[in-house]
Every structure is written in structure tokens, then in C-alpha cells.
Design a protein around this motif. Structure first.
Motif, PDB file in Angstrom:
ATOM      1  N   VAL A   8       0.850  -1.192   0.000  1.00 39.89           N
ATOM      2  CA  VAL A   8       0.000   0.000   0.000  1.00 39.89           C
ATOM      3  C   VAL A   8       0.885   1.241   0.000  1.00 39.89           C
ATOM      4  CG1 VAL A   8      -1.874   1.218   1.167  1.00 39.89           C
ATOM      5  CG2 VAL A   8      -1.710  -1.279   1.338  1.00 39.89           C
ATOM      6  N   PRO A   9       1.067   1.895  -1.150  1.00 37.02           N
ATOM      7  CA  PRO A   9       1.879   3.112  -1.184  1.00 37.02           C
ATOM      8  C   PRO A   9       1.112   4.309  -0.628  1.00 37.02           C
ATOM      9  CG  PRO A   9       1.001   2.665  -3.360  1.00 37.02           C
ATOM     10  CD  PRO A   9       0.579   1.511  -2.488  1.00 37.02           C
ATOM     11  N   GLY A  10       1.882   5.307  -0.165  1.00 30.73           N
ATOM     12  CA  GLY A  10       1.273   6.542   0.308  1.00 30.73           C
ATOM     13  C   GLY A  10       1.022   6.593   1.794  1.00 30.73           C
ATOM     14  N   LEU A  11       1.437   5.572   2.526  1.00 38.97           N
ATOM     15  CA  LEU A  11       1.275   5.542   3.982  1.00 38.97           C
ATOM     16  C   LEU A  11       2.630   5.281   4.630  1.00 38.97           C
ATOM     17  CD1 LEU A  11      -1.992   3.413   4.443  1.00 38.97           C
ATOM     18  CD2 LEU A  11      -1.758   5.901   4.628  1.00 38.97           C
ATOM     19  N   PRO A  12       2.836   5.754   5.858  1.00 39.28           N
ATOM     20  CA  PRO A  12       4.108   5.493   6.530  1.00 39.28           C
ATOM     21  C   PRO A  12       4.269   4.010   6.849  1.00 39.28           C
ATOM     22  CG  PRO A  12       2.549   6.528   8.032  1.00 39.28           C
ATOM     23  CD  PRO A  12       1.935   6.587   6.666  1.00 39.28           C
ATOM     24  N   LEU A  13       5.530   3.588   6.981  1.00 38.95           N
ATOM     25  CA  LEU A  13       5.823   2.189   7.277  1.00 38.95           C
ATOM     26  C   LEU A  13       5.150   1.734   8.569  1.00 38.95           C
ATOM     27  CD1 LEU A  13       7.391  -0.386   6.534  1.00 38.95           C
ATOM     28  CD2 LEU A  13       9.346   0.550   7.803  1.00 38.95           C
ATOM     29  N   ALA A  14       4.990   2.648   9.528  1.00 38.24           N
ATOM     30  CA  ALA A  14       4.379   2.303  10.819  1.00 38.24           C
ATOM     31  C   ALA A  14       2.921   1.871  10.675  1.00 38.24           C
ATOM     32  CB  ALA A  14       4.481   3.488  11.773  1.00 38.24           C
ATOM     33  N   SER A  15       2.303   2.158   9.537  1.00 33.80           N
ATOM     34  CA  SER A  15       0.916   1.749   9.315  1.00 33.80           C
ATOM     35  C   SER A  15       0.800   0.292   8.884  1.00 33.80           C
ATOM     36  CB  SER A  15       0.267   2.643   8.247  1.00 33.80           C
ATOM     37  OG  SER A  15       0.234   3.998   8.664  1.00 33.80           O
ATOM     38  N   SER A  16       1.929  -0.358   8.636  1.00 33.28           N
ATOM     39  CA  SER A  16       1.907  -1.771   8.239  1.00 33.28           C
ATOM     40  C   SER A  16       1.321  -2.614   9.369  1.00 33.28           C
ATOM     41  CB  SER A  16       3.325  -2.255   7.916  1.00 33.28           C
ATOM     42  OG  SER A  16       3.882  -1.513   6.853  1.00 33.28           O
ATOM     43  N   ARG A  17       0.649  -3.704   8.990  1.00 32.98           N
ATOM     44  CA  ARG A  17       0.029  -4.568   9.988  1.00 32.98           C
ATOM     45  C   ARG A  17      -0.188  -5.957   9.406  1.00 32.98           C
ATOM     46  NH1 ARG A  17      -3.476  -1.106   7.638  1.00 32.98           N
ATOM     47  NH2 ARG A  17      -5.595  -1.776   7.090  1.00 32.98           N
ATOM     48  N   VAL A  18      -0.485  -6.889  10.279  1.00 34.29           N
ATOM     49  CA  VAL A  18      -0.782  -8.253   9.871  1.00 34.29           C
ATOM     50  C   VAL A  18      -2.252  -8.526  10.164  1.00 34.29           C
ATOM     51  CG1 VAL A  18      -0.299 -10.699  10.258  1.00 34.29           C
ATOM     52  CG2 VAL A  18       1.576  -9.036  10.283  1.00 34.29           C
ATOM     53  N   LEU A  19      -2.981  -9.008   9.159  1.00 34.01           N
ATOM     54  CA  LEU A  19      -4.399  -9.295   9.300  1.00 34.01           C
ATOM     55  C   LEU A  19      -4.630 -10.797   9.204  1.00 34.01           C
ATOM     56  CD1 LEU A  19      -5.997  -6.551   7.001  1.00 34.01           C
ATOM     57  CD2 LEU A  19      -5.734  -6.492   9.487  1.00 34.01           C
ATOM     58  N   PRO A  20      -5.534 -11.335  10.007  1.00 34.92           N
ATOM     59  CA  PRO A  20      -5.868 -12.758   9.846  1.00 34.92           C
ATOM     60  C   PRO A  20      -6.597 -12.984   8.535  1.00 34.92           C
ATOM     61  CG  PRO A  20      -7.379 -11.689  11.374  1.00 34.92           C
ATOM     62  CD  PRO A  20      -6.310 -10.680  11.071  1.00 34.92           C
ATOM     63  N   GLY A  21      -6.470 -14.186   7.979  1.00 33.82           N
ATOM     64  CA  GLY A  21      -7.146 -14.500   6.727  1.00 33.82           C
ATOM     65  C   GLY A  21      -6.357 -14.031   5.529  1.00 33.82           C
ATOM     66  N   ILE A  22      -7.047 -13.870   4.406  1.00 39.58           N
ATOM     67  CA  ILE A  22      -6.406 -13.419   3.173  1.00 39.58           C
ATOM     68  C   ILE A  22      -7.119 -12.173   2.659  1.00 39.58           C
ATOM     69  CG2 ILE A  22      -5.688 -15.767   2.589  1.00 39.58           C
ATOM     70  CD1 ILE A  22      -7.854 -15.792   0.446  1.00 39.58           C
ATOM     71  N   VAL A  23      -6.385 -11.382   1.890  1.00 38.35           N
ATOM     72  CA  VAL A  23      -6.919 -10.169   1.283  1.00 38.35           C
ATOM     73  C   VAL A  23      -6.849 -10.324  -0.228  1.00 38.35           C
ATOM     74  CG1 VAL A  23      -6.619  -7.687   0.966  1.00 38.35           C
ATOM     75  CG2 VAL A  23      -6.309  -8.698   3.244  1.00 38.35           C
ATOM     76  N   LEU A 182       1.646  -4.196   3.844  1.00 43.72           N
ATOM     77  CA  LEU A 182       2.948  -3.549   3.878  1.00 43.72           C
ATOM     78  C   LEU A 182       2.826  -2.127   3.332  1.00 43.72           C
ATOM     79  CD1 LEU A 182       5.946  -3.963   4.498  1.00 43.72           C
ATOM     80  CD2 LEU A 182       6.246  -4.783   2.157  1.00 43.72           C
ATOM     81  N   CYS A 183       3.039  -1.142   4.203  1.00 41.95           N
ATOM     82  CA  CYS A 183       2.868   0.261   3.823  1.00 41.95           C
ATOM     83  C   CYS A 183       4.227   0.933   3.644  1.00 41.95           C
ATOM     84  CB  CYS A 183       2.076   1.014   4.894  1.00 41.95           C
ATOM     85  SG  CYS A 183       0.423   0.343   5.185  1.00 41.95           S
ATOM     86  N   GLY A 184       4.257   1.926   2.780  1.00 41.54           N
ATOM     87  CA  GLY A 184       5.467   2.702   2.526  1.00 41.54           C
ATOM     88  C   GLY A 184       5.121   3.935   1.723  1.00 41.54           C
ATOM     89  N   PRO A 185       6.023   4.883   1.657  1.00 39.86           N
ATOM     90  CA  PRO A 185       5.702   6.147   0.965  1.00 39.86           C
ATOM     91  C   PRO A 185       5.500   5.987  -0.538  1.00 39.86           C
ATOM     92  CG  PRO A 185       8.007   6.074   1.619  1.00 39.86           C
ATOM     93  CD  PRO A 185       7.361   4.900   2.265  1.00 39.86           C
ATOM     94  N   VAL A 186       6.287   5.090  -1.167  1.00 39.32           N
ATOM     95  CA  VAL A 186       6.203   4.894  -2.618  1.00 39.32           C
ATOM     96  C   VAL A 186       6.310   3.410  -2.937  1.00 39.32           C
ATOM     97  CG1 VAL A 186       7.115   7.177  -3.222  1.00 39.32           C
ATOM     98  CG2 VAL A 186       8.686   5.252  -2.866  1.00 39.32           C
ATOM     99  N   ASP A 187       5.946   3.053  -4.166  1.00 47.85           N
ATOM    100  CA  ASP A 187       5.984   1.651  -4.588  1.00 47.85           C
ATOM    101  C   ASP A 187       7.377   1.043  -4.472  1.00 47.85           C
ATOM    102  OD1 ASP A 187       3.266   1.208  -5.201  1.00 47.85           O
ATOM    103  OD2 ASP A 187       3.484   2.231  -7.126  1.00 47.85           O
ATOM    104  N   GLY A 188       8.398   1.816  -4.832  1.00 42.91           N
ATOM    105  CA  GLY A 188       9.754   1.292  -4.814  1.00 42.91           C
ATOM    106  C   GLY A 188      10.187   0.826  -3.433  1.00 42.91           C
ATOM    107  N   VAL A 189       9.855   1.598  -2.412  1.00 41.58           N
ATOM    108  CA  VAL A 189      10.199   1.224  -1.036  1.00 41.58           C
ATOM    109  C   VAL A 189       9.441  -0.047  -0.629  1.00 41.58           C
ATOM    110  CG1 VAL A 189      10.080   1.948   1.381  1.00 41.58           C
ATOM    111  CG2 VAL A 189      10.755   3.579  -0.394  1.00 41.58           C
TER     112      VAL A 189
END
Length: 213
Positions: A8-23, A182-189
Motif C-alpha cells: 500500500v503506497p502513500g502511507l508510513p511504514l508504521a501503518s503496516s500490519r498483519v491481518l488474519p485470513g487473506i486479502v 505492507l505500507c510505505g511512501p512509494v511503490d519502490g520502497v
């Protein structure tokens, strides 16, 4: 790993999380909220009944015959959705696009539909649940559908502006699937972080395989 993480681009790395199940990174073709026990069905072909078999010519001699054929298709599609509902099937996971008549009756009978699942996603769900894709019963609309998967939840998930489908399955093995958001500012990261994590998981797999041996 590709089916068990979403970047998920456009969000800080700290927004990353683990969810049960599948997306599943697509929206519902039809969404019907439901409570209680939920069963899912995997399908790999259009559920709208065909008037003829492949390679067989179907000849219509009049407008009346044509309209009667359309009514037959509509009635058969509705009967199929009733059959699903009577077997507590409230979620269809389809590798192909379903026609509008299927979506219409799915909404009418409270069956959610997700389309365009990849072969890898279908294989993953089969591995988790132990079920195979549904094969139509022909003229038999009374038999029990045995190849259904138990679902603990099924809901929309919004990842920034992307609408996704979040599903929890009852696993038939010790494998309990979770999805990494997995969150980050841009796709490359995000791509760098995803590659590093995949390499780490691969190393752990090799390590445990060596220990087992």
C-alpha cells in the motif's frame, strides 16, 4: 508470499500490519452482509446455464422460442442460487467473470460474489480449506453441495483508495493464513521491503527444512 501480502503506497511504514485470513485485491461484484455460519464455493466457469454444449449448433426458429430460451436460462439461474442458499452457500469465489443474471440473483438471494481470482489464489484457498472447485450437478438441484469451505468472516477492506475483499477461512491443517499489509511512501520502497521479507521467509524455510532432516 505474493498472495499473502499487499503493498500500500502513500502511507508510513508504521501503518503496516498483519491481518488474519487473506486479502483479495479486488472489489466484490456483489456484496451481501451476513451473520452466522457462512459457506463459500469455488467456481471456475460461468454459472449462467448454456443452451447447448460446445460444438453443438442451437437453432431458434422464432421470436417465441428465443424468449422461451431466455426464460429457461433465467429460471435455471434462479434455481441454482436457491440451491446455493439452501446449502448455506453465501459466498462465490470465481476465477471467471459471471454474467449479469448471475449477479442479479446472487444479490436477490444474499450471496456475495468475488470474480477474477487468479489460479494462484484459487490454489491457495483450496490448500487452506481442502475443497475443490464446484462442478454443476446438471439437472439435479436437490443434492447436497459437499465442496464448500467454512468462512469465519467476509467483509470489504479499504486500503487507501483501493477496495479489497477480506476473508477468513477455517483451515483444515495447522496452516493459519495471515496477510501482511505492507505500507510505505512509494511503490519502490514497498517492493524493497517485500523482497527482503520474502528472502527472510525463504531462509527460515530452508533452516527448518534442514532441522527436520
Amino acid at each position: 508470499f505474493a498472495e499473502l501480502h499487499a503493498a500500500v503506497p502513500g502511507l508510513p511504514l508504521a501503518s503496516s500490519r498483519v491481518l488474519p485470513g487473506i486479502v483479495l485485491r479486488r472489489d466484490f461484484a456483489a456484496y451481501c452482509p451476513t451473520d452466522g455460519e457462512l459457506r463459500a464455493l469455488l467456481v471456475t466457469e460461468p454459472l449462467r446455464p448454456a443452451l447447448t454444449a460446445p460444438g453443438v449448433e442451437f437453432v431458434v426458429d422464432s421470436e417465441g422460442q428465443y424468449q422461451a430460451s431466455l426464460r429457461w436460462i433465467t429460471n435455471r439461474t434462479e434455481a441454482l442460487m436457491k440451491h446455493f442458499r439452501s446449502n448455506n452457500v453465501k459466498l462465490l469465489l470465481s476465477s471467471v467473470k459471471q454474467e449479469e443474471v448471475v449477479i442479479y440473483y446472487a444479490k436477490l438471494y444474499g450471496v456475495s460474489v468475488v470474480e477474477y481470482l487468479s489460479s494462484e489464489e484459487m490454489a491457495l484457498i483450496s490448500e487452506i480449506t481442502g475443497v475443490s472447485p464446484y462442478a454443476p450437478f446438471g439437472d439435479n438441484m436437490d443434492g447436497e453441495i459437499t465442496e464448500t469451505a467454512a468462512v469465519t468472516f467476509c467483509q470489504p477492506l479499504l486500503l487507501v483508495s483501493k477496495r479489497c475483499v477480506h476473508i477468513g477461512f477455517t483451515s483444515v491443517s495447522a496452516f493459519q493464513p495471515h496477510c501482511l499489509i505492507l505500507c510505505g511512501p512509494v511503490d519502490g520502497v514497498n517492493e524493497q521491503h517485500a523482497a527482503a521479507l520474502q528472502e527472510a521467509f525463504t531462509m527460515l524455510q530452508q533452516l527448518f527444512r534442514t532441522v527436520d532432516q
